[in-house]
Enzyme design. Structure first.
Site, PDB file in Angstrom:
ATOM      1  N   ASP A   8       0.878  -1.172   0.000  1.00 30.75           N
ATOM      2  CA  ASP A   8       0.000   0.000   0.000  1.00 30.75           C
ATOM      3  C   ASP A   8       0.914   1.219   0.000  1.00 30.75           C
ATOM      4  O   ASP A   8       1.656   1.440   0.955  1.00 30.75           O
ATOM      5  CB  ASP A   8      -0.869  -0.036   1.259  1.00 30.75           C
ATOM      6  CG  ASP A   8      -1.717   1.210   1.435  1.00 30.75           C
ATOM      7  OD1 ASP A   8      -1.635   2.147   0.606  1.00 30.75           O
ATOM      8  OD2 ASP A   8      -2.467   1.258   2.421  1.00 30.75           O
ATOM      9  N   ILE A   9       0.857   2.011  -1.052  1.00 29.59           N
ATOM     10  CA  ILE A   9       1.819   3.108  -1.193  1.00 29.59           C
ATOM     11  C   ILE A   9       1.708   4.121  -0.053  1.00 29.59           C
ATOM     12  O   ILE A   9       2.688   4.794   0.273  1.00 29.59           O
ATOM     13  CB  ILE A   9       1.669   3.783  -2.584  1.00 29.59           C
ATOM     14  CG1 ILE A   9       2.931   4.559  -2.951  1.00 29.59           C
ATOM     15  CG2 ILE A   9       0.429   4.680  -2.629  1.00 29.59           C
ATOM     16  CD1 ILE A   9       2.977   5.023  -4.398  1.00 29.59           C
ATOM     17  N   ASN A  22      -5.835  13.336 -11.050  1.00 34.41           N
ATOM     18  CA  ASN A  22      -6.468  13.837 -12.282  1.00 34.41           C
ATOM     19  C   ASN A  22      -6.204  15.335 -12.364  1.00 34.41           C
ATOM     20  O   ASN A  22      -5.698  15.948 -11.422  1.00 34.41           O
ATOM     21  CB  ASN A  22      -7.967  13.524 -12.313  1.00 34.41           C
ATOM     22  CG  ASN A  22      -8.707  14.147 -11.152  1.00 34.41           C
ATOM     23  OD1 ASN A  22      -8.815  15.369 -11.075  1.00 34.41           O
ATOM     24  ND2 ASN A  22      -9.183  13.331 -10.228  1.00 34.41           N
ATOM     25  N   GLY A  30      -9.314   5.219  -6.385  1.00 29.47           N
ATOM     26  CA  GLY A  30      -8.044   4.523  -6.564  1.00 29.47           C
ATOM     27  C   GLY A  30      -6.970   4.981  -5.595  1.00 29.47           C
ATOM     28  O   GLY A  30      -7.243   5.272  -4.425  1.00 29.47           O
ATOM     29  N   VAL A  31      -5.754   5.059  -6.082  1.00 29.73           N
ATOM     30  CA  VAL A  31      -4.630   5.420  -5.223  1.00 29.73           C
ATOM     31  C   VAL A  31      -4.761   6.883  -4.768  1.00 29.73           C
ATOM     32  O   VAL A  31      -4.340   7.238  -3.659  1.00 29.73           O
ATOM     33  CB  VAL A  31      -3.291   5.125  -5.943  1.00 29.73           C
ATOM     34  CG1 VAL A  31      -3.013   6.053  -7.078  1.00 29.73           C
ATOM     35  CG2 VAL A  31      -2.142   5.099  -4.958  1.00 29.73           C
ATOM     36  N   ASP A  32      -5.364   7.715  -5.579  1.00 27.82           N
ATOM     37  CA  ASP A  32      -5.605   9.124  -5.227  1.00 27.82           C
ATOM     38  C   ASP A  32      -6.469   9.202  -3.958  1.00 27.82           C
ATOM     39  O   ASP A  32      -6.120   9.890  -2.976  1.00 27.82           O
ATOM     40  CB  ASP A  32      -6.311   9.792  -6.428  1.00 27.82           C
ATOM     41  CG  ASP A  32      -6.346  11.308  -6.360  1.00 27.82           C
ATOM     42  OD1 ASP A  32      -5.760  11.887  -5.427  1.00 27.82           O
ATOM     43  OD2 ASP A  32      -6.955  11.906  -7.266  1.00 27.82           O
ATOM     44  N   SER A 115      -1.828   5.554 -14.362  1.00 32.25           N
ATOM     45  CA  SER A 115      -2.700   5.411 -15.546  1.00 32.25           C
ATOM     46  C   SER A 115      -3.231   3.994 -15.790  1.00 32.25           C
ATOM     47  O   SER A 115      -4.059   3.812 -16.685  1.00 32.25           O
ATOM     48  CB  SER A 115      -2.025   5.899 -16.846  1.00 32.25           C
ATOM     49  OG  SER A 115      -2.029   7.318 -16.909  1.00 32.25           O
ATOM     50  N   GLY A 117      -5.029   2.005 -13.855  1.00 35.64           N
ATOM     51  CA  GLY A 117      -6.288   1.644 -13.206  1.00 35.64           C
ATOM     52  C   GLY A 117      -7.447   2.266 -13.952  1.00 35.64           C
ATOM     53  O   GLY A 117      -7.758   1.891 -15.092  1.00 35.64           O
ATOM     54  N   TYR A 119      -7.693   4.860 -15.580  1.00 39.34           N
ATOM     55  CA  TYR A 119      -7.346   5.490 -16.861  1.00 39.34           C
ATOM     56  C   TYR A 119      -7.067   4.486 -17.978  1.00 39.34           C
ATOM     57  O   TYR A 119      -6.863   4.887 -19.136  1.00 39.34           O
ATOM     58  CB  TYR A 119      -6.189   6.475 -16.686  1.00 39.34           C
ATOM     59  CG  TYR A 119      -6.626   7.826 -16.126  1.00 39.34           C
ATOM     60  CD1 TYR A 119      -7.954   8.085 -15.793  1.00 39.34           C
ATOM     61  CD2 TYR A 119      -5.712   8.855 -15.930  1.00 39.34           C
ATOM     62  CE1 TYR A 119      -8.356   9.317 -15.284  1.00 39.34           C
ATOM     63  CE2 TYR A 119      -6.104  10.096 -15.431  1.00 39.34           C
ATOM     64  CZ  TYR A 119      -7.426  10.316 -15.109  1.00 39.34           C
ATOM     65  OH  TYR A 119      -7.810  11.547 -14.621  1.00 39.34           O
TER      66      TYR A 119
END
Ligand code: AR6
Length: 166
Positions: A8-9, A22, A30-32, A115, A117, A119
């Site tokens: 997990d980042i 974005n 997502g990760v964002d 990108s 996921g 995207y």
């Protein structure tokens, strides 16, 4: 050095964590979403003052409650078939993230699979672009000594391992 790990980042102990953002920089899934949830509201508050970010570019904020010093918000391309500048934009995300890390004095950087996921960038095509651009940028900025790519699972990691080996 480039490392590939599963995890997990948001839990990475590095100087800078790269976000797959974005162009509004106002959060998402997502990760964002994970980075904003784990880091707390100060990251979004800083993002509001940045006025968005073009595709292929990267902007920095503090990292709130994360152990990192900075979050580097990279805006990857939406996959449109590959002839709309996607490889150049994806490469630019990695180049600009390493440049920005170097300018901030950050020596260790964690990247997600930008990108690939929501995207829709095919993993097998994204991996070599990401690895090559990161290697090239680290040669130019040797003060950035570690780029660690963090993946959710082995299936996502595998194409990056192949790209690193070739
Ligand atoms: N740690 C590491 N990787 C993760 C984590 C995590 N905690 N969570 C997800 N991933 P995505 P994109 C992986 O969709 O394709 C957002 O809404 C995920 O499994 O997060 O660049 C933004 O706001 C996948 O492999 O990013 C944008 O609107 C990778 O991170 C849009 O999604 C990237 O998936 C950006 O889409």
């Amino acid at each position: 050095m480039i490392e590939l790990v599963i995890g997990d980042i948001t839990q990475e102990e590095v100087d800078a964590i790269v976000n797959a953002a974005n162009s509004t920089l106002l959060g998402g899934g997502g990760v964002d979403g994970a980075i904003h949830r784990a880091g707390g509201p100060s990251i979004l508050a800083e993002c509001r003052d940045l006025g968005g970010c073009p595709t292929g570019e990267v902007k920095a904020t503090g990292a709130g409650r994360l152990s990192a010093k900075h979050v580097l918000h990279a805006v990857g391309p939406v996959w449109r078939g590959g002839d709309a500048g996607e490889p150049e934009q994806l490469a630019s995300c990695h180049t600009r993230a390493i440049e920005l890390a170097a300018s901030l004095g950050d020596r260790t950087v964690a990247f997600p699979a930008i990108s690939t996921g929501a995207y829709g960038y095919p993993l097998e095509l994204a991996a070599p672009v990401a690895i090559r651009a990161t290697q090239d940028a680290m040669r130019v900025h040797p003060d950035v000594e570690l780029a660690r790519f963090v993946f959710r699972d082995e299936a996502t990691l595998a194409p990056y391992r192949a790209a690193l080996g070739s």
